[in-house]
Every structure is written in C-alpha cells, then in structure tokens.
Design an enzyme around this catalytic site. Structure first.
Site, PDB file in Angstrom:
ATOM      1  N   LYS A   1      42.616  72.242  37.622  1.00  0.00           N
ATOM      2  CA  LYS A   1      43.439  73.416  37.812  1.00  0.00           C
ATOM      3  C   LYS A   1      42.791  74.482  38.326  1.00  0.00           C
ATOM      4  CE  LYS A   1      46.013  77.389  36.588  1.00  0.00           C
ATOM      5  NZ  LYS A   1      45.379  78.578  37.574  1.00  0.00           N
TER       6      LYS A   1
ATOM      7  N   GLU B   1      31.329  77.658  30.968  1.00  0.00           N
ATOM      8  CA  GLU B   1      30.259  78.058  31.898  1.00  0.00           C
ATOM      9  C   GLU B   1      31.064  79.629  32.176  1.00  0.00           C
ATOM     10  OE1 GLU B   1      28.930  80.470  34.748  1.00  0.00           O
ATOM     11  OE2 GLU B   1      29.591  78.397  36.146  1.00  0.00           O
TER      12      GLU B   1
ATOM     13  N   CYS C   1      29.049  84.599  39.018  1.00  0.00           N
ATOM     14  CA  CYS C   1      28.601  84.816  37.459  1.00  0.00           C
ATOM     15  C   CYS C   1      27.185  85.063  37.179  1.00  0.00           C
ATOM     16  CB  CYS C   1      29.345  83.504  36.925  1.00  0.00           C
ATOM     17  SG  CYS C   1      28.611  82.024  37.742  1.00  0.00           S
TER      18      CYS C   1
ATOM     19  N   GLU D   1      30.344  92.861  32.721  1.00  0.00           N
ATOM     20  CA  GLU D   1      30.356  92.378  33.825  1.00  0.00           C
ATOM     21  C   GLU D   1      31.245  92.757  34.765  1.00  0.00           C
ATOM     22  OE1 GLU D   1      30.173  87.411  35.520  1.00  0.00           O
ATOM     23  OE2 GLU D   1      31.770  88.093  33.909  1.00  0.00           O
TER      24      GLU D   1
END
Length: 501
Positions: free
Chosen positions: A185, A260, A294, A395
């Site tokens: 996906k 992750e 990331c 973040e």
C-alpha cells in the site's frame, strides 16, 4: 554549468491497482488525482481502493501463498527472478527516475540515487536468500535438532511518500525472497513508481498474486489491512503516531509487526573534526531530499570552541543551495511534497520565532521561477533554541535545522539522547577512540562517523525508542519474513518409554 534533462513521455494518464496479477480499477470505479509537487499540477489519475478491494488483494495473496508455487520454488529460481527484476529496472532506469521526480518533486541526483538503491536491494536479497537457512543444534544423547526457515505468509506493507520507489523495494524484496506473498500500500501522494515496480515483478516472472498493490487513503485502506484477519504481518514505514495505531490494530490478531518510524536525529560536530568535511556532510544530512527524510540530521550540535568558524562556512554554503527544476542536474533542493506539508513546516518555523529563536537563514516559502504554483520552502537554519522548543523536540520533515552548542563529550551525548526518537545520529571527529565511545553511548539504530550516508543494501536500518523496531535492508530482515521451525528427532535404537510402563 548545470545540465537540463528533458521530460520524456514516461507517465500514463491513469494507473490501476495490481491484484492477482491483473491491472484492476477500484470496485466502486473511483479514482483520485496525484500531483506534481514542483508545479502543483495534476499528474495522473489513480484507482481508489475500497475495503472490498483489500479483501480481493488478501484473497489473491493468500491463494498464491497456500498453493505454494512461489514459496516452494527452489531458492535459486527465486534468486534468478529477483535478479531479473533488477535487470528490467536497470534497463528502464531513466524512465523510473523521471517518474519518481514527477510524482515526488525531488531533485534529479536524489532520485537517481534512490532508484539505483531500489535496484541494488533486489540484487542484494537475490544473493542473501541463497545463504538463508536453518541450523543443526547440539542435543544430549541420541537426539538430533535442526531448524527450518519457512516463509511467514501474507504480508501487508505500507510505505510513505518521501522515498516511494526505494521504500517499495525495501519492503517487497526481502518478503518475496523468503517466499511470502505481499500486498503493498503506497502513499496516496506518490503511488506511481510503486505500481510500475509491481508490474515489473510480474514481467520478471513472479507468479500472480505474490505481489499485489492497492492504492487509496491510509485511514481506510491501510487501517483495514492492519486489522485484516487474512494478513500475517504488517511492515510500516511512516509517522510515529500512525505506527502506534497500526501496532494496536495488528495486536488484535497477533500479527508480526515491523515499524520504521520518525526521527529527530542529532549531528555532533567536535572541535577536532575536519571542519570542511563536517560542514559539507552536515549540509547534506539535513537538506538532502529537501529534509523530508526520517533520519535527517535536524538537530545540529557544535562544540563551543568552533561554533563561529563552523557556522560561517555552514551558512555560506547553505545560501548557495539551488532550488529549481527538479530535472536539472544543478538543482540541490527539490519541492515539498504538498501544500499541507509546506504549511506544517512553516508552522514549526513560526513557532520557533514565537518562542524566541532566531531564524538565521530562510524561514519561509521559496519563489522559484517557472514553478510559482509548486510547493517550495527555503533551506532554513534556526539558532538560539532550547531543548524545550517544538522545533527541537518534534519531527518537522522539511529543510529545517536547529543549531546549538555543547561544552564537552558528556554534554554532547546527553543532548543527543534527549529525544523520544532514536533512528540515527552523526559524529564528526578525527579522534577514532572518541567516535567509538560516543557511538556506543548514543541511543540510535544507525550511527554515521565522518559520513552523511546512512543506508546501503546489507547494512541494518531501524530505530530505538519511538523510532520503531525491526531492522530492514540487511540479511536479518529475512528473519522478519520467516518462521523458524524446530525439528527434534530421536535417533536411538531402542523405543522411548518415558513413563516406564
């Protein structure tokens, strides 16, 4: 002088899902539009999946797995097929790069490196699976024990928009190497190269139903996949909050889970470093892929004695970064993926100003000639921050770096670990003993020493703390898609009679 690459006719107007080896539209006939972030213009229509389509994909994957044509194929055959996937991708390299740029807005050099790694991922796992085997273990007396590595089953794989093709390869390659069936996906913002990769898998000889792809919004399709009873494992890369939700849904059927997730990676520059190398590496560490990474080194900590010298060079070079045509070799920084993400980034920067930080460079939308309707943000450097500010703790996922100082090695480690995340960290020093000590104390899955590069096929990649768990991109990843079966055999000459009856 930069070299401009012209766009070829690489894209289609409509992209369908792939279920059971067939290109299919959504069961309700709906489509959504994906856009070119650099221009803001529509790029293509993509089939929109429903829960019924998820059911169809799971059924196709389950049928393919249970009939066992792929999982019972000799390892050598699976290896050859994966090398063929890589070969086809190499032959279409320029096309895939251009499509990745059109759908993600990233720069040419970034897309080239990422598509090449996707190819190398299939090549790596084609070799790694050959040596993935069980073991014979010592047993007392007339007993023998051996273990078998068997494919786990049907795996749902949900990937983000920042590395569309590379993340698809990170997920698909180890799963099919072990003999699993997958349902991929992709992010609804960037599904195009993942669809093409799935088609290439079938072209290379992967049987129908082994690799399926469904497209649509994560809240409906991704969530349903995570809780679906027909799925044995979920592998997710993306935002931490979504990862927690997926883990909760997967727990209802005790699925295997690999996550992750986000990061807020520190970049430690010691006084004894090669200053120019540290400046160049730190620049790349945050502004590569437009900061939409990331493991972006978004917290820059500099030893006090070299702060002024470092920052003078760092700011000077940051001013030279080129924003522009993503297909131009001279472009360093590409577009932001969407208007929504651009607003998120700008909101963080404004919050820093409100909390008393200094915007040393950038701090707003960028105007790029010829791309006035695209989503662009200036490379941004923020100083005079403290550890409680949002821009330091959370973040941002954009070209924004916060800069602070440290007095000594002890404080550097404390600052590096002062985060809920633990995906990566960078260390810049000529003192190898210091680098080794500091690397051992930092709580992160990947430590870079005197290098800005974090991920190569064969090197484990994953996080500590709220950056997730499980390691991808390495031999150990094969175990995440395998069951280990232990077989205990009695080899004695006399029948066993434990109860002495």
């Amino acid at each position: 002088m930069s070299t401009k690459t012209e766009v070829k006719a690489v894209k289609r107007d409509v992209y369908e899902m792939v279920i059971g080896g067939q290109s299919v539209g959504g069961s309700e006939g709906e489509y959504f539009v994906t856009y070119n972030p650099a221009t803001g213009e529509p790029l293509a229509k993509v089939a929109k999946a429903t829960k019924a389509d998820v059911d169809s994909a799971v059924k196709a994957a389950r049928t393919a797995f249970e009939t066992g044509k792929w999982k019972r194929s000799p390892v050598s055959k699976r290896s050859r097929t994966m090398n063929k996937i890589a070969s086809i991708m190499r032959s279409r390299f320029n096309e895939l790069v251009e499509l990745e740029i059109l759908n993600s807005g990233k720069s040419l050099s970034a897309a080239q490196g990422q598509v090449m790694q996707a190819i190398e991922d299939f090549e790596f796992y084609a070799g790694a699976i050959v040596s993935h085997r069980g073991a014979v273990n010592p047993m007392p007396g007339p007993f023998m024990n051996y273990t078998l590595k068997e494919p786990l089953g049907v795996c749902a794989q949900i990937i983000p928009w920042n590395y569309p093709m590379m993340m698809a390869a990170w997920k698909i390659a180890p799963a099919i190497a072990t003999g699993c069936s997958v349902i991929l996906k992709p992010a609804s913002l960037t599904p195009l190269t993942a669809i093409v990769m799935t088609e290439i898998c079938h072209e290379a000889g992967v049987p129908e139903g082994v690799v399926n792809i469904i497209t649509g919004d994560g809240a409906t399709v991704g969530s349903y996949l995570a809780e679906h009873e027909g799925v044995d494992k979920v592998a997710f890369t993306g935002e931490t909050g979504t990862g927690k939700d997926i883990m909760a849904k997967a727990s209802q059927t005790l699925k295997r889970v690999t996550l992750e997730l986000g990061g807020k990676s520190p970049n430690l520059v010691f006084a004894d470093t090669d200053l120019d190398a540290a400046v160049d590496g730190s620049l790349f560490g945050i502004f590569y892929n437009t900061g939409q990474s990331c493991e972006a080194r978004s917290r820059l900590y500099i030893e006090e004695s070299i702060y002024d010298a470092f920052m003078e060079k760092f700011v000077e070079k940051a001013k030279k970064l080129v924003l522009g045509n993503p297909l131009d070799q001279g472009t360093h920084v590409g577009a932001i993926i969407s208007e929504r993400q651009l607003e998120v980034i700008d909101g963080y920067v404004k919050s820093a100003e409100e909390e008393g930080a200094t915007i040393l460079l950038g701090g707003g939308r960028a105007k790029v000639d010829g791309y006035e309707n695209g989503h662009w943000y200036l490379p941004t450097i923020i100083t005079d921050v403290n550890e409680d500010m949002k821009v330091v703790k959370e973040e941002i996922f954009g070209p924004v770096v916060v800069v602070s100082t440290f007095k000594d090695e002890k404080e550097a480690v404390k600052l590096a670990n002062n985060t809920d995340f633990g995906l990566a960290a960078a260390i810049w020093t000529k003192d190898h003993a210091k680098a080794t000590r500091v690397a051992g104390m930092i709580q992160a899955g990947t430590i870079m020493i005197n290098s800005p590069f974090s991920a190569f096929p064969g090197t484990p990649f994953g996080g500590y703390k709220q950056s997730g768990f499980g390691r991808e991109l390495c031999i150990e990843t094969l175990d995440l898609y395998s069951e280990t079966k232990s077989v205990v055999s009695y080899t004695g000459s006399r029948p066993l009679n434990p109860f002495n009856l």
